[in-house]
Design an enzyme around this catalytic site. Structure first.
Site, short mmCIF file in Angstrom:
data_model
loop_
_atom_site.label_atom_id
_atom_site.label_comp_id
_atom_site.label_asym_id
_atom_site.label_seq_id
_atom_site.Cartn_x
_atom_site.Cartn_y
_atom_site.Cartn_z
N ASP A 1 0.81 -1.21 0.00
CA ASP A 1 0.00 0.00 0.00
C ASP A 1 0.85 1.27 0.00
O ASP A 1 2.07 1.22 0.18
CB ASP A 1 -0.95 0.01 1.21
CG ASP A 1 -0.29 -0.55 2.48
OD1 ASP A 1 0.93 -0.41 2.63
OD2 ASP A 1 -1.01 -1.13 3.31
N ASP B 1 -7.27 -3.72 14.34
CA ASP B 1 -8.65 -4.09 14.01
C ASP B 1 -8.69 -5.29 13.06
O ASP B 1 -9.70 -5.55 12.42
CB ASP B 1 -9.39 -2.89 13.41
CG ASP B 1 -8.68 -2.34 12.17
OD1 ASP B 1 -7.68 -2.94 11.72
OD2 ASP B 1 -9.12 -1.29 11.66
#
Ligand code: PGA
Length: 278
Positions: A72, A141
């Site tokens: 990314d 998360d």
């Protein structure tokens, strides 16, 4: 899924670097066939990159035959910015090894047409024969790359809006100001990750314990996107003891028992054949 539990962050990082090194060494490269390696940024892989640089200096591994694809990059952050993933990769790994810069791929978060950039990124991966080994980290998360909760489990490289939790987690790199963390990133998708021949996930520290439990012990769920690895044929999680704090005792025992019995049988823990038995 194979889970390798090591006593601490240092041992975990050494194991991961050894695993990557062995895969590179074993791959029969030629001018038009390079070992394609997917790579993460973040705090977790830092020591793994230090070990890879050390192995390179020791003459144990060369990156001449390696082509890398980063997971990314932030949207809108100049490539030269100290916190861009371009800068990170150069500082932490690429400047320390003999990789040919033409073989380094990181999404361009400043492309004029971001959708076209994402499609092109997927295309180049396919043109290079797909990713052999995708190395990743795990978010608090449960995200892998920037596949935030709710991401499509079939997603491909695309622009993703970052959750406030992720921006807060990354604020430590932006003078502790979550608002300075870019709001969007280009990220490979979960289907991009699943297409890799092998995935190696690095998980360290008790702050990741809940996420590790969610992706290992609960079902596959788009709210904990790392759980998609339960569907991968060759997924290895290498973690330290601290990261296992929320796993049930029986889960830890199960995975440790497998590793112990294979090592008693004299199996090479870094060989790909190993996973066929694990
Ligand atoms: P970290 O990030 O390695 O900095 O904890 C992992 C991630 O968010 O994917």
């Amino acid at each position: 899924m194979r889970i390798v539990i090591l006593p601490d962050y240092d041992r975990m990082s050494h194991w991961a670097a050894e695993y990557i090194t062995r895969r590179i060494q074993q791959f029969p490269t030629s001018a038009d066939r390079l070992f394609t390696l997917g790579l993460p940024t973040g705090g977790t892989p830092l020591k793994t990159y230090e070990y890879l640089a050390q192995f390179y200096r020791d003459g144990r591994v060369s990156f001449r035959g390696v082509s890398t694809f980063n997971m990314d990059e932030y949207v809108g952050l100049p490539e030269q910015h100290p916190q861009s993933y371009h800068t990170f990769m150069n500082e932490k790994l690429f400047s320390h090894v003999d990789i040919n810069s033409d073989n380094v791929h990181i999404p361009d978060g400043n492309a004029e047409n971001l959708q076209r950039e994402c499609a092109a990124y997927e295309r180049v991966i396919v043109e290079r024969g797909g990713i052999r080994l995708f190395v990743g980290g795990l978010g608090h998360d449960g995200h892998v790359a920037f596949n935030e909760p709710g991401s499509s489990l079939q997603s491909r490289t695309r622009v993703k809006t970052l959750t406030m939790e992720t921006r807060r987690a990354n604020a430590r790199f932006f003078d502790n100001d979550a608002k300075s963390v870019p709001k969007q990133a280009i990220t490979v998708g979960l289907a991009t990750l699943m297409d890799a021949d092998e995935v190696l996930l690095l998980v360290s520290g008790d702050a990741k314990a809940r996420a590790l439990r969610k992706i290992v012990e609960d079902g596959i769920n788009h709210m904990w996107t790392g759980s998609i690895l339960q569907m991968h044929r060759r997924a290895v999680i290498v973690c330290d003891e601290a990261a296992t704090a929320a796993l049930s005792t029986s889960t830890v025992k199960y995975f440790k028992d497998i590793e112990d019995s294979l090592s008693e049988a004299g199996a090479d823990p870094y060989s790909s054949a190993y996973e066929d038995f694990a």
